[in-house]
Design a protein around this motif. Structure first.
Motif: not given
Length: 424
Positions: A368, A370, A383-384, A414, A416
């Motif tokens: 992660k 962010s 965040s991704l 995934t 987002l």
């Protein structure tokens, strides 16, 4: 003068035919007895139906053999005015008729009422129907594969039986040739083989696949946030619970400013006749290498249970592995990652009858990234994250003897997200 009249009555011959006997070797036979010997009695004097004839004998005693031409009525009689006796007079009337029904073919038989497929074990009623009345048909005459039979009843041309598949492999049912005799003593012809396809393996694997899929999604969704251990935003811990009409859930966390932390969450939901339970717990500890880096270890435990009218399945498992949290030295950019591996032990009752156990091996990798952006009193945290989870079920033999093959579930996800916080 007197006239003398003399009347002479000549006795005219007759013929009598005995009942037909046989068939022996496909032919019938009968005795023909004439009231007076004849020298011109031949096979041409016979009236035949559905047969050819051979006549032997002489004088007043003869034997005829009849070869049927086809199935059905066969008969023989002596025609009127067909032969002469010793006086030279012909028979005035025909003889009696000797007849029989020729039947050299056995009956046909079919089996109906059975399903094309089944799963697990059960009982299925079948109807057995012959094309004509038969005798001597018994339960032990039924040929079975991967099945047993009971509840036998019936008579004449119709019978019923209950088939009990063993559950191991496809079940077959057949009535073999000669299992029953018709009125003429002919054995029946064999029935077609009825095959009941066993879908136990496929149905069990489907249920396991759905279970593993749901559990993997829950495992990923319940993973605790790790970045907060570096930012100091994990909060003070606490307990929360929610109850709605079809769902209950709770979560509990420890104060996470400590280097040892835990979290616990669970839920119960009901949908479409299915009740599902999930409990997840995590325990971790880390070492602060410096202000921008944490390295730790964590252990997660989970329990899943699902049940409906058709079956139930539950499992418990563990996973353990390292995690890391870091921050860019000059920018509010954070990175977290974890790699966990472990196993699970599971129990399945796919049809609410027998119960089996199976194991799986699990892997979870998650990263992660962010950031943090300050807009006045509003803090925006985008965040991704990306996750990979794998759960691989080992092959096993079920209680019925079927091999439930190995299968695996791999999930790539995934996500987002944006978190908004406003300070006052």
């Amino acid at each position: 003068d007197k006239t003398l009249s003399l009347a002479v009555t000549m006795d005219r011959p007759t013929a009598l035919i005995s009942d037909l006997s046989g068939p022996q070797g496909g032919v019938y036979s009968a005795r023909i007895t004439l009231s007076h010997p004849s020298s011109d009695f031949t096979a041409e004097d016979l009236a035949l139906v559905n047969a050819t004839a051979v006549l032997t004998g002489s004088g007043a005693s003869y034997e005829v053999t009849l070869t049927p031409l086809e199935q059905g009525l066969v008969s023989v009689a002596v025609k009127a005015a067909s032969f002469t006796g010793a006086t030279g007079q012909s028979n005035a009337t025909a003889s009696n008729t000797a007849s029989a029904v020729y039947d050299s073919q056995g009956s046909d038989v079919v089996i109906t009422g059975l399903p094309q497929s089944f799963s697990g074990t059960g009982a299925f009623s079948a109807t057995i129907r012959f094309s004509e009345a038969v005798s001597g048909f018994e339960l032990t005459d039924i040929a079975l594969g991967n099945a047993t039979a009971g509840g036998f009843s019936g008579a004449d041309a119709a019978y019923s039986v209950v088939i009990y598949p063993t559950g191991r492999g496809d079940a077959t049912v057949q009535i073999p040739a000669g299992a029953a005799l018709d009125a003429a003593g002919n054995g029946n012809r064999a029935s077609p083989v009825v095959t009941l396809k066993n879908t136990t393996v496929a149905e069990t694997q489907k249920k396991i696949a759905r279970f593993i899929s749901g559990r993997t999604n829950q495992l990923v969704a319940n993973q605790p946030d790790l970045t907060c251990h570096l930012t100091g935003g994990c909060g003070g811990g606490g307990f929360n619970a929610q109850v709605t009409r079809n769902m209950m859930s709770f979560d509990m966390t420890s104060p996470r400013e400590s280097s040892v932390w835990f979290s616990l969450s669970g839920s119960r939901s009901q949908s479409g006749g299915t009740t599902s339970d999930y409990v997840f717990g995590a325990l971790g500890t880390h070492l602060k290498i410096h202000d921008h880096l944490l390295v730790g270890m964590m252990v997660v435990l989970d329990h899943v249970a699902s049940r409906d009218a058709s079956g139930r399945i539950n499992g418990r498992g563990w996973m353990a592995g390292p995690y890391v949290v870091s921050k860019h030295p000059r920018h509010p950019l954070y990175f977290e990652g974890r790699v966990l591996a472990g196993t699970s032990e599971n129990t399945i009752s796919p049809f609410n009858t027998y119960r089996d156990n199976f194991d799986t091996r699990r892997i979870l990798a998650q990263v992660k990234v962010s950031g943090e952006l300050q807009l006045g009193k509003l803090t925006v945290t985008p965040s991704l994250s990306g996750s990979y989870a794998s759960d691989r079920q080992s092959a096993y033999n079920d209680s019925l003897g079927n091999l439930i093959g190995a299968q695996s579930f791999d999930m790539y996800q995934t996500e987002l997200g944006v978190n908004l916080t406003r300070t006052t």
